[in-house]
Scaffold this motif. Structure first.
Motif, PDB file in Angstrom:
ATOM      1  N   SER A   1       0.408  -1.044   0.259  1.00 14.16           N
ATOM      2  CA  SER A   1       0.305  -0.144   0.456  1.00 14.16           C
ATOM      3  C   SER A   1       1.013   0.853   0.035  1.00 14.16           C
ATOM      4  O   SER A   1       2.254   1.354   0.312  1.00 14.16           O
ATOM      5  N   THR A   2       0.602   2.145  -1.072  1.00 17.83           N
ATOM      6  CA  THR A   2       1.261   3.461  -0.828  1.00 17.83           C
ATOM      7  C   THR A   2       1.149   4.309   0.646  1.00 17.83           C
ATOM      8  O   THR A   2       1.887   4.592   1.006  1.00 17.83           O
ATOM      9  N   PHE A   3       0.381   4.445   1.400  1.00 20.98           N
ATOM     10  CA  PHE A   3      -0.048   4.455   2.290  1.00 20.98           C
ATOM     11  C   PHE A   3      -0.008   4.563   3.921  1.00 20.98           C
ATOM     12  O   PHE A   3       0.148   4.991   4.848  1.00 20.98           O
ATOM     13  N   ARG A   4      -0.110   3.121   4.454  1.00 24.11           N
ATOM     14  CA  ARG A   4      -0.548   2.018   5.250  1.00 24.11           C
ATOM     15  C   ARG A   4       0.591   0.884   4.588  1.00 24.11           C
ATOM     16  O   ARG A   4       0.793   0.573   3.903  1.00 24.11           O
ATOM     17  N   SER A   5       1.056   0.491   6.207  1.00 23.63           N
ATOM     18  CA  SER A   5       2.161  -0.704   6.379  1.00 23.63           C
ATOM     19  C   SER A   5       1.292  -1.991   6.182  1.00 23.63           C
ATOM     20  O   SER A   5      -0.017  -1.392   6.493  1.00 23.63           O
ATOM     21  N   PRO A   6       1.878  -2.998   5.850  1.00 22.83           N
ATOM     22  CA  PRO A   6       1.191  -3.832   5.853  1.00 22.83           C
ATOM     23  C   PRO A   6       0.251  -4.223   7.906  1.00 22.83           C
ATOM     24  O   PRO A   6      -1.648  -5.049   6.987  1.00 22.83           O
ATOM     25  N   PHE A   7       0.733  -3.790   8.345  1.00 25.91           N
ATOM     26  CA  PHE A   7      -0.498  -4.169  10.066  1.00 25.91           C
ATOM     27  C   PHE A   7      -1.596  -3.317   9.724  1.00 25.91           C
ATOM     28  O   PHE A   7      -1.903  -3.849  10.302  1.00 25.91           O
ATOM     29  N   GLN A   8      -0.831  -1.880   9.521  1.00 23.98           N
ATOM     30  CA  GLN A   8      -2.582  -1.192   9.140  1.00 23.98           C
ATOM     31  C   GLN A   8      -3.800  -1.226   8.333  1.00 23.98           C
ATOM     32  O   GLN A   8      -4.762  -1.368   8.247  1.00 23.98           O
ATOM     33  N   ARG A   9      -2.233  -2.001   7.330  1.00 24.75           N
ATOM     34  CA  ARG A   9      -3.565  -2.600   5.743  1.00 24.75           C
ATOM     35  C   ARG A   9      -4.411  -4.067   6.811  1.00 24.75           C
ATOM     36  O   ARG A   9      -5.980  -4.266   6.173  1.00 24.75           O
ATOM     37  N   ASP A  10      -4.198  -4.859   7.418  1.00 29.38           N
ATOM     38  CA  ASP A  10      -4.579  -5.575   8.195  1.00 29.38           C
ATOM     39  C   ASP A  10      -6.076  -5.322   9.316  1.00 29.38           C
ATOM     40  O   ASP A  10      -7.208  -5.797   8.986  1.00 29.38           O
ATOM     41  N   ARG A  11      -5.327  -4.740   9.723  1.00 37.92           N
ATOM     42  CA  ARG A  11      -6.195  -3.833  10.294  1.00 37.92           C
ATOM     43  C   ARG A  11      -7.630  -2.903   9.465  1.00 37.92           C
ATOM     44  O   ARG A  11      -8.581  -3.791  10.341  1.00 37.92           O
ATOM     45  N   ASP A  12      -7.158  -2.270   8.863  1.00 33.71           N
ATOM     46  CA  ASP A  12      -8.449  -2.170   8.162  1.00 33.71           C
ATOM     47  C   ASP A  12      -9.241  -3.168   7.697  1.00 33.71           C
ATOM     48  O   ASP A  12      -9.887  -2.780   7.070  1.00 33.71           O
ATOM     49  N   ARG A  13      -9.151  -4.526   7.176  1.00 34.42           N
ATOM     50  CA  ARG A  13      -9.337  -5.091   6.703  1.00 34.42           C
ATOM     51  C   ARG A  13     -10.506  -5.838   7.644  1.00 34.42           C
ATOM     52  O   ARG A  13     -11.539  -6.596   7.577  1.00 34.42           O
ATOM     53  N   ILE A  14      -9.523  -6.059   8.452  1.00 34.54           N
ATOM     54  CA  ILE A  14     -11.155  -6.370   9.648  1.00 34.54           C
ATOM     55  C   ILE A  14     -11.750  -6.069   9.976  1.00 34.54           C
ATOM     56  O   ILE A  14     -12.795  -6.395  10.198  1.00 34.54           O
ATOM     57  N   ILE A  15     -11.451  -4.483  10.126  1.00 31.85           N
ATOM     58  CA  ILE A  15     -12.510  -3.643  10.177  1.00 31.85           C
ATOM     59  C   ILE A  15     -13.955  -3.752   8.824  1.00 31.85           C
ATOM     60  O   ILE A  15     -15.038  -3.280   9.601  1.00 31.85           O
ATOM     61  N   HIS A  16     -12.815  -3.961   8.276  1.00 27.92           N
ATOM     62  CA  HIS A  16     -14.211  -3.413   7.408  1.00 27.92           C
ATOM     63  C   HIS A  16     -15.025  -5.264   6.827  1.00 27.92           C
ATOM     64  O   HIS A  16     -15.775  -4.772   5.751  1.00 27.92           O
ATOM     65  N   SER A  17     -14.928  -5.962   7.496  1.00 27.77           N
ATOM     66  CA  SER A  17     -14.878  -7.333   7.413  1.00 27.77           C
ATOM     67  C   SER A  17     -16.683  -7.511   7.809  1.00 27.77           C
ATOM     68  O   SER A  17     -17.026  -6.891   8.573  1.00 27.77           O
ATOM     69  N   SER A  18     -17.072  -8.510   7.600  1.00 33.68           N
ATOM     70  CA  SER A  18     -18.837  -8.842   7.700  1.00 33.68           C
ATOM     71  C   SER A  18     -18.615  -9.496   9.471  1.00 33.68           C
ATOM     72  O   SER A  18     -19.235  -9.029  10.581  1.00 33.68           O
ATOM     73  N   ALA A  19     -17.326 -10.294   9.211  1.00 36.17           N
ATOM     74  CA  ALA A  19     -17.295 -10.680  10.865  1.00 36.17           C
ATOM     75  C   ALA A  19     -17.358  -9.599  12.302  1.00 36.17           C
ATOM     76  O   ALA A  19     -17.956  -9.732  12.984  1.00 36.17           O
ATOM     77  N   PHE A  20     -16.777  -8.359  11.103  1.00 31.41           N
ATOM     78  CA  PHE A  20     -16.716  -8.149  12.850  1.00 31.41           C
ATOM     79  C   PHE A  20     -17.468  -7.246  12.883  1.00 31.41           C
ATOM     80  O   PHE A  20     -18.289  -6.910  14.441  1.00 31.41           O
ATOM     81  N   ARG A  21     -18.392  -6.532  11.774  1.00 31.17           N
ATOM     82  CA  ARG A  21     -19.577  -6.147  11.866  1.00 31.17           C
ATOM     83  C   ARG A  21     -20.536  -7.009  12.707  1.00 31.17           C
ATOM     84  O   ARG A  21     -21.780  -6.347  13.689  1.00 31.17           O
TER      85      ARG A  21
END
Length: 391
Positions: free
Chosen positions: A23-43
């Motif tokens: 990602s241009t603006f996020r580290s790999p771990f920040q990207r993981d965090r964001d994918r978790i937040i946007h997941s159906s399971a998290f909602r």
């Protein structure tokens, strides 16, 4: 912020199961965090039990609010220790994704029902969700998280195999939960070692959060009183400090002020002890943390003894309170009715599950599909399904 040498460095990640451009603006771990937040399971965690079933009150914690509080604590501790906040937060947000409806009660019921088919473990189920069940991306199933995030989900409570594994949770010679074994076969998570310091932070942040908010929710539910808490270690000191500073403070503010102090005591103890242990051990890499013979992020021994007294109190007065036990029996009956019904009549599962059902070649494979469906239910949906089929 400069990371300590023993922190998980984003540029040293062991990568993902499926290669992706950075990602241009996020580290790999920040990207993981964001994918978790946007997941159906998290909602779905919004409507899953922490202690009280979701419909019992608007102010009680759910799995979602609990996970957010754990992430906040994990960020604070990780930042104070010079660790990678993005990774600690990602693991904290994901740590309860695999929980079934009705909290540990639902998990206990599913463990029994799944015993003939490889068992059920919510940490392993979380891995199954983030590697298989989330189906939104064009190039892969799951969220394609980094190795470090998957490792943290699997091992944040300690090694799963080997001499350092907890024999109560992982008996020597026992089989791995199938969901964990499947992921580990594709992406070796080194299950015999401890997890990264960030994963250990997420684990202790879980303890901090639930010890704090279960006291808060128990007071709100009327299961015990402030007078009861003034007889316990840590909470007694907190109430004394509040009373000295704010005499005659109204009850709800007094409780909040006291319990936020308890919250602070826990975080300060962890940071102080971890700092001392890290200074003493002098780890030079993240792998040095994994290769130790014990966790390095933990409470001091005297503090842990005080927390044991609080946990014992909560077990008697909250987790086994008559109204909670009554509700546990009711929701256990729901799980014990829904699971065998779907096993007997899998055609009752939604249309999008038909392909999975048709691909099942054994009763075990069918049971694991049914488990994925039932474990993914929210409290609300499980109650609706039970009422629909059983009245």
């Amino acid at each position: 912020m400069m990371l300590k040498p023993y922190a998980s460095q984003p540029f040293e990640t062991r990568g993902r199961l499926f290669d992706e451009k950075l990602s241009t603006f996020r580290s790999p771990f920040q990207r993981d965090r964001d994918r978790i937040i946007h997941s159906s399971a998290f909602r779905r965690l919004k409507h899953k039990t922490q202690v009280f079933v979701e419909h019992e009150g608007d102010y009680y914690r759910t799995r979602l609010t609990h996970s957010i509080e754990v992430a906040q604590v994990a960020r604070t501790i990780a930042g104070a220790l010079g660790l990678n906040e993005g990774l600690a937060e990602a693991i904290a947000l994901a740590h309860d994704l695999g929980h079934s409806p009705f909290g540990h009660t639902g998990e206990d019921a599913l463990e029994v029902l799944m015993a003939p088919y490889g068992g059920f473990d919510h940490n392993a189920q979380a891995l199954r969700i983030v590697t298989k069940l989330e189906k939104h991306y064009a190039d892969f199933d799951g969220l394609n998280l980094t190795w470090e995030s998957l490792e943290g989900i699997a091992k944040h409570n300690g090694p799963v195999t080997g001499p350092d594994a907890d024999p109560k949770k992982h008996p020597p010679g026992g089989e791995l939960p199938y969901a964990l074994a499947e992921v580990n076969a594709s992406f070796d998570l080194e299950l015999h070692t401890f997890a990264s310091a960030e994963a250990q932070v997420a684990a202790i942040a879980d303890d901090v959060a639930y010890n704090h908010h279960d006291l808060h929710d128990g007071l709100r539910a009327g299961l015990f009183t402030a007078d009861d808490l003034m007889e316990l270690p840590l909470t007694d000191r907190a109430y004394e400090e509040v009373d000295a500073l704010y005499p005659n403070l109204e009850a709800s503010r007094r409780d909040h002020e006291a319990l936020r102090r308890v919250f602070g005591y826990m975080v300060e103890d962890v940071i102080t002890i971890a700092t001392n242990r890290l200074d003493s051990a002098k780890p030079e890499t993240a792998q040095d943390i994994r290769d130790m013979d014990r966790t390095i992020i933990r409470f001091s021994k005297p503090f842990f003894q005080n927390l044991k007294a609080i946990k014992s109190f909560l077990f008697k007065r909250m987790y086994r309170a008559p109204q909670v036990v009554k509700e546990r029996a009711r929701v256990t009956e729901m799980i014990n009715s829904l699971f065998p019904m779907y096993m007997e009549k899998p055609e009752l599962l939604p249309q999008e599950w038909v392909t999975e059902i048709e691909a099942a070649h054994s009763e075990t494979e069918l049971a694991r599909i049914v488990l994925d469906y039932v474990a993914g239910m929210t409290d609300r949906f499980a109650i609706q399904q039970y009422d629909h089929f059983f009245g």
